[in-house]
Design a protein around this motif. Structure first.
Motif, PDB file in Angstrom:
ATOM      1  N   ILE A 148       0.852  -1.181   0.000  1.00 28.76           N
ATOM      2  CA  ILE A 148       0.000   0.000   0.000  1.00 28.76           C
ATOM      3  C   ILE A 148       0.893   1.237   0.000  1.00 28.76           C
ATOM      4  CG2 ILE A 148      -1.713   1.341   1.280  1.00 28.76           C
ATOM      5  CD1 ILE A 148      -2.808  -1.239   2.409  1.00 28.76           C
ATOM      6  N   VAL A 149       0.657   2.118  -0.948  1.00 27.85           N
ATOM      7  CA  VAL A 149       1.386   3.377  -1.027  1.00 27.85           C
ATOM      8  C   VAL A 149       0.436   4.476  -0.594  1.00 27.85           C
ATOM      9  CG1 VAL A 149       2.738   4.914  -2.493  1.00 27.85           C
ATOM     10  CG2 VAL A 149       2.717   2.450  -2.958  1.00 27.85           C
ATOM     11  N   VAL A 150       0.903   5.340   0.309  1.00 28.28           N
ATOM     12  CA  VAL A 150       0.035   6.389   0.841  1.00 28.28           C
ATOM     13  C   VAL A 150       0.664   7.752   0.613  1.00 28.28           C
ATOM     14  CG1 VAL A 150      -0.928   4.865   2.582  1.00 28.28           C
ATOM     15  CG2 VAL A 150       1.043   6.272   3.154  1.00 28.28           C
ATOM     16  N   ALA A 151      -0.200   8.745   0.448  1.00 27.13           N
ATOM     17  CA  ALA A 151       0.223  10.142   0.377  1.00 27.13           C
ATOM     18  C   ALA A 151      -0.442  10.876   1.532  1.00 27.13           C
ATOM     19  CB  ALA A 151      -0.185  10.763  -0.950  1.00 27.13           C
ATOM     20  N   THR A 152       0.326  11.700   2.200  1.00 29.39           N
ATOM     21  CA  THR A 152      -0.194  12.405   3.373  1.00 29.39           C
ATOM     22  C   THR A 152      -0.429  13.895   3.106  1.00 29.39           C
ATOM     23  OG1 THR A 152       2.066  12.697   4.181  1.00 29.39           O
ATOM     24  CG2 THR A 152       0.847  10.773   4.982  1.00 29.39           C
ATOM     25  N   THR A 153      -0.213  14.328   1.871  1.00 28.63           N
ATOM     26  CA  THR A 153      -0.478  15.720   1.488  1.00 28.63           C
ATOM     27  C   THR A 153      -1.277  15.721   0.193  1.00 28.63           C
ATOM     28  OG1 THR A 153       1.512  15.951   0.120  1.00 28.63           O
ATOM     29  CG2 THR A 153       1.744  16.422   2.483  1.00 28.63           C
ATOM     30  N   GLU A 154      -1.935  16.833  -0.080  1.00 30.06           N
ATOM     31  CA  GLU A 154      -2.720  16.928  -1.308  1.00 30.06           C
ATOM     32  C   GLU A 154      -1.819  16.876  -2.544  1.00 30.06           C
ATOM     33  OE1 GLU A 154      -5.910  16.652  -1.680  1.00 30.06           O
ATOM     34  OE2 GLU A 154      -6.094  16.420   0.491  1.00 30.06           O
ATOM     35  N   ALA A 155      -0.671  17.516  -2.457  1.00 30.44           N
ATOM     36  CA  ALA A 155       0.264  17.455  -3.590  1.00 30.44           C
ATOM     37  C   ALA A 155       0.731  16.028  -3.812  1.00 30.44           C
ATOM     38  CB  ALA A 155       1.450  18.380  -3.341  1.00 30.44           C
ATOM     39  N   GLU A 183      -4.127  10.518   8.714  1.00 29.10           N
ATOM     40  CA  GLU A 183      -3.840  11.683   7.871  1.00 29.10           C
ATOM     41  C   GLU A 183      -3.363  11.223   6.498  1.00 29.10           C
ATOM     42  OE1 GLU A 183      -1.147  14.233   9.902  1.00 29.10           O
ATOM     43  OE2 GLU A 183      -2.447  14.480  11.654  1.00 29.10           O
ATOM     44  N   VAL A 184      -4.253  10.539   5.799  1.00 28.36           N
ATOM     45  CA  VAL A 184      -3.950   9.984   4.483  1.00 28.36           C
ATOM     46  C   VAL A 184      -4.808  10.703   3.446  1.00 28.36           C
ATOM     47  CG1 VAL A 184      -4.024   7.930   3.031  1.00 28.36           C
ATOM     48  CG2 VAL A 184      -3.284   7.749   5.421  1.00 28.36           C
ATOM     49  N   ALA A 185      -4.147  11.343   2.513  1.00 29.46           N
ATOM     50  CA  ALA A 185      -4.862  12.066   1.465  1.00 29.46           C
ATOM     51  C   ALA A 185      -5.213  11.162   0.286  1.00 29.46           C
ATOM     52  CB  ALA A 185      -4.018  13.245   0.977  1.00 29.46           C
ATOM     53  N   ALA A 186      -4.437  10.115   0.083  1.00 27.62           N
ATOM     54  CA  ALA A 186      -4.706   9.147  -0.981  1.00 27.62           C
ATOM     55  C   ALA A 186      -3.942   7.873  -0.664  1.00 27.62           C
ATOM     56  CB  ALA A 186      -4.288   9.684  -2.353  1.00 27.62           C
ATOM     57  N   ALA A 187      -4.487   6.754  -1.115  1.00 29.44           N
ATOM     58  CA  ALA A 187      -3.818   5.465  -0.906  1.00 29.44           C
ATOM     59  C   ALA A 187      -4.129   4.549  -2.073  1.00 29.44           C
ATOM     60  CB  ALA A 187      -4.270   4.824   0.402  1.00 29.44           C
ATOM     61  N   VAL A 188      -3.120   3.810  -2.499  1.00 30.55           N
ATOM     62  CA  VAL A 188      -3.270   2.853  -3.597  1.00 30.55           C
ATOM     63  C   VAL A 188      -2.716   1.511  -3.138  1.00 30.55           C
ATOM     64  CG1 VAL A 188      -2.668   2.270  -5.978  1.00 30.55           C
ATOM     65  CG2 VAL A 188      -3.051   4.667  -5.332  1.00 30.55           C
ATOM     66  N   ARG A 189      -3.517   0.473  -3.316  1.00 32.38           N
ATOM     67  CA  ARG A 189      -3.050  -0.875  -2.985  1.00 32.38           C
ATOM     68  C   ARG A 189      -2.531  -1.546  -4.251  1.00 32.38           C
ATOM     69  NH1 ARG A 189      -6.532  -4.146   0.914  1.00 32.38           N
ATOM     70  NH2 ARG A 189      -8.207  -3.630  -0.561  1.00 32.38           N
ATOM     71  N   TYR A 190      -1.416  -2.264  -4.086  1.00 34.63           N
ATOM     72  CA  TYR A 190      -0.786  -3.003  -5.184  1.00 34.63           C
ATOM     73  C   TYR A 190      -0.781  -4.484  -4.820  1.00 34.63           C
ATOM     74  CZ  TYR A 190       0.864   1.428  -7.121  1.00 34.63           C
ATOM     75  OH  TYR A 190       0.932   2.693  -7.673  1.00 34.63           O
ATOM     76  N   PRO A 191      -1.790  -5.245  -5.269  1.00 31.73           N
ATOM     77  CA  PRO A 191      -1.894  -6.648  -4.882  1.00 31.73           C
ATOM     78  C   PRO A 191      -0.722  -7.511  -5.345  1.00 31.73           C
ATOM     79  CG  PRO A 191      -3.954  -5.855  -5.824  1.00 31.73           C
ATOM     80  CD  PRO A 191      -2.930  -4.812  -6.087  1.00 31.73           C
ATOM     81  N   GLU A 192       0.007  -7.067  -6.355  1.00 30.74           N
ATOM     82  CA  GLU A 192       1.087  -7.894  -6.902  1.00 30.74           C
ATOM     83  C   GLU A 192       2.402  -7.752  -6.134  1.00 30.74           C
ATOM     84  OE1 GLU A 192       0.161  -7.947 -11.621  1.00 30.74           O
ATOM     85  OE2 GLU A 192       0.265  -5.973 -10.680  1.00 30.74           O
ATOM     86  N   ASP A 193       2.518  -6.785  -5.249  1.00 31.82           N
ATOM     87  CA  ASP A 193       3.735  -6.658  -4.440  1.00 31.82           C
ATOM     88  C   ASP A 193       3.860  -7.856  -3.499  1.00 31.82           C
ATOM     89  OD1 ASP A 193       4.445  -4.291  -5.601  1.00 31.82           O
ATOM     90  OD2 ASP A 193       4.090  -3.042  -3.825  1.00 31.82           O
ATOM     91  N   ALA A 194       5.083  -8.295  -3.277  1.00 34.50           N
ATOM     92  CA  ALA A 194       5.320  -9.451  -2.413  1.00 34.50           C
ATOM     93  C   ALA A 194       6.632  -9.251  -1.671  1.00 34.50           C
ATOM     94  CB  ALA A 194       5.341 -10.739  -3.237  1.00 34.50           C
ATOM     95  N   GLN A 195       6.988 -10.253  -0.876  1.00 34.61           N
ATOM     96  CA  GLN A 195       8.185 -10.158  -0.047  1.00 34.61           C
ATOM     97  C   GLN A 195       8.775 -11.547   0.138  1.00 34.61           C
ATOM     98  OE1 GLN A 195       7.426  -8.663   3.884  1.00 34.61           O
ATOM     99  NE2 GLN A 195       9.567  -8.363   4.403  1.00 34.61           N
ATOM    100  N   VAL A 196      10.102 -11.596   0.274  1.00 31.07           N
ATOM    101  CA  VAL A 196      10.797 -12.819   0.680  1.00 31.07           C
ATOM    102  C   VAL A 196      11.787 -12.464   1.780  1.00 31.07           C
ATOM    103  CG1 VAL A 196      10.601 -14.033  -1.525  1.00 31.07           C
ATOM    104  CG2 VAL A 196      12.576 -12.528  -1.104  1.00 31.07           C
ATOM    105  N   GLN A 197      12.276 -13.493   2.459  1.00 28.72           N
ATOM    106  CA  GLN A 197      13.417 -13.312   3.346  1.00 28.72           C
ATOM    107  C   GLN A 197      14.635 -13.404   2.439  1.00 28.72           C
ATOM    108  OE1 GLN A 197      16.304 -14.472   4.633  1.00 28.72           O
ATOM    109  NE2 GLN A 197      16.287 -12.961   6.269  1.00 28.72           N
ATOM    110  N   PRO A 198      15.381 -12.310   2.239  1.00 31.04           N
ATOM    111  CA  PRO A 198      16.346 -12.284   1.135  1.00 31.04           C
ATOM    112  C   PRO A 198      17.442 -13.337   1.218  1.00 31.04           C
ATOM    113  CG  PRO A 198      16.545 -10.334   2.541  1.00 31.04           C
ATOM    114  CD  PRO A 198      15.296 -11.026   2.943  1.00 31.04           C
ATOM    115  N   ALA A 199      18.059 -13.491   2.385  1.00 33.13           N
ATOM    116  CA  ALA A 199      19.120 -14.501   2.491  1.00 33.13           C
ATOM    117  C   ALA A 199      18.539 -15.900   2.317  1.00 33.13           C
ATOM    118  CB  ALA A 199      19.834 -14.376   3.829  1.00 33.13           C
ATOM    119  N   GLY A 200      17.369 -16.141   2.908  1.00 28.79           N
ATOM    120  CA  GLY A 200      16.739 -17.447   2.756  1.00 28.79           C
ATOM    121  C   GLY A 200      16.396 -17.752   1.317  1.00 28.79           C
ATOM    122  N   ALA A 201      15.897 -16.751   0.590  1.00 33.90           N
ATOM    123  CA  ALA A 201      15.555 -16.949  -0.821  1.00 33.90           C
ATOM    124  C   ALA A 201      16.803 -17.214  -1.651  1.00 33.90           C
ATOM    125  CB  ALA A 201      14.808 -15.730  -1.345  1.00 33.90           C
ATOM    126  N   ALA A 202      17.872 -16.467  -1.395  1.00 28.91           N
ATOM    127  CA  ALA A 202      19.114 -16.670  -2.138  1.00 28.91           C
ATOM    128  C   ALA A 202      19.673 -18.066  -1.901  1.00 28.91           C
ATOM    129  CB  ALA A 202      20.141 -15.607  -1.742  1.00 28.91           C
TER     130      ALA A 202
END
Length: 388
Positions: free
Chosen positions: A96-103, A140-159
């Motif tokens: 989730i990406v959030v913006a806290t100002t109108e700009a 205090e969130v002016a806009a928010a966008v969810r990105y369902p395709e973002d993911a995460q790994v444990q980097p050393a474990g994945a390597a």
């Protein structure tokens, strides 16, 4: 069977992914690292597999390719070694990406629209939806966008999972082995020099991350890959406080800047064990590995503005690492036109964890003569940002 001898320099996640792909294609693969597997940049990352921070272009297409490959590769590794796959901690939790100002809201909305047009899944969230998705997030969130395709790994474990799979299929590994030079015959690289011997090679893959510039110079074909440092704070376990990868919209600008000065933005996410990772910072300081309290303070302050509950969090440690930076912010992938048999797979900066598997797939396709999964023209070695 293809008996082409390949030496992969670097046992981080990019080198590990390349080793696995090339071994599965039948190449005779030897991985060499001056230290230990996943002991450098890979172990100092957050494990992000992101499309949310990339605008339309070649890097986004590579991220989309990689995000399609990650779950398949984890399934394949699980069939070979369930514990290794579990250690990778692949988690398609979304971001989730959030913006806290109108700009900031206007900029985030416009950016998301360009991504949507490029095939990225985006979801505008209302204030109520943001609160439901992340109850501890500031209101205090002016806009928010969810990105369902973002993911995460444990980097050393994945390597280590990728490298372990490569080794299980017949690749070999040499640790504590530093490449010191090259053997060149007829304008082509035929081996790499390490202390006391030369390792014969028909193909050499420079996957040394932020040290790729130094390695390439030793091999006689320097590329302009430099280190860019970042720091991360780690809290004690706080299960449920942060449910997605959440970051402020100004993170995208920090990623894309070419400034060597300190850049900070709020990037907050939880690991499977419940600890919260707090970033991020970017600064060019060479290979100076000193952790600066003022940098950590700036990172923490921005994170607390997003998640006020973090003000009372206990920080257990902080770590920093170097990312392979290129001035045009694009990876370097392909054969070096100045020295035959030398291939580069580096320059991913902070996106190397996510982009590793797509990079490896493209390398395999290029070396076997298969049609690449995407155009690779923007990643070539001979572009101005890479070769002076």
């Amino acid at each position: 069977m293809n008996r082409t001898r390949v030496v992969v320099i670097g046992a981080g996640i990019v080198g590990a992914a390349c080793a696995r792909e090339l071994r599965l294609a039948g190449f005779d693969v030897l991985v060499v690292d001056r230290g230990r597997p996943a002991g450098g940049t890979t172990s100092h990352g957050e494990g992000n597999l992101l499309v949310s921070d990339k605008g339309p272009g070649a890097e986004l297409v590579l991220a989309q390719l990689s995000n399609r490959l990650w779950p398949r590769l984890v399934e394949e590794i699980a069939a070979e070694d369930s514990r290794a796959a579990a250690a990778a901690e692949f988690d398609a939790k979304g971001g989730i990406v959030v913006a806290t100002t109108e700009a900031g809201a206007r900029a985030l909305t416009a950016f998301a629209e360009t991504q949507t047009a490029a095939g990225v899944r985006t979801e505008r969230l209302s204030a109520a939806e943001v609160a439901a998705a992340e109850p501890a997030l500031t209101r205090e969130v002016a806009a928010a966008v969810r990105y369902p395709e973002d993911a995460q790994v444990q980097p050393a474990g994945a390597a280590l999972a990728l490298l372990g799979s490569a080794l299980a299929h017949g690749a070999r590994l040499r640790v504590d082995t530093e490449v010191t030079g090259a053997r060149v015959e007829g304008g082509r690289l035929t081996g790499v020099r390490v202390p006391g011997e030369v390792l014969d090679a028909d193909v050499v893959v420079n996957a040394a991350g932020p040290w790729a510039g130094e390695v390439s110079a030793r091999l006689g074909a320097p590329i302009a890959v430099r280190p860019r440092r970042g720091e991360v704070l780690v809290t004690t376990p706080m299960p449920g406080v942060v449910r997605h990868k959440v970051y402020d919209a100004d993170y995208v600008g920090a990623v894309g800047t070419g400034s060597g000065d300190l850049q900070t933005s709020a990037v907050v996410e939880s690991t499977r064990g419940g600890t919260v990772l707090i970033g991020s910072s970017r600064r060019r300081v060479g290979f100076d590995d000193a952790i600066r309290p003022d940098v950590l303070g700036a990172v923490a302050a921005k994170a607390v503005r997003l998640f006020p509950a973090l003000a009372d969090a206990a920080v257990t440690r902080a770590y920093g690492g170097f990312r392979p930076y290129v001035d045009d912010h694009l990876p370097v992938l392909g054969e070096d036109p100045r020295l035959g048999n030398l291939w580069h797979a580096t320059g991913h900066e902070g996106a190397g964890i996510g982009l590793s598997v797509g990079t490896a797939r493209l390398l395999r396709e290029l070396l076997t003569g298969a049609a690449p999964s995407m155009p690779v023209g923007e990643f070539t070695v001979d572009r101005p940002a890479v070769v002076a």
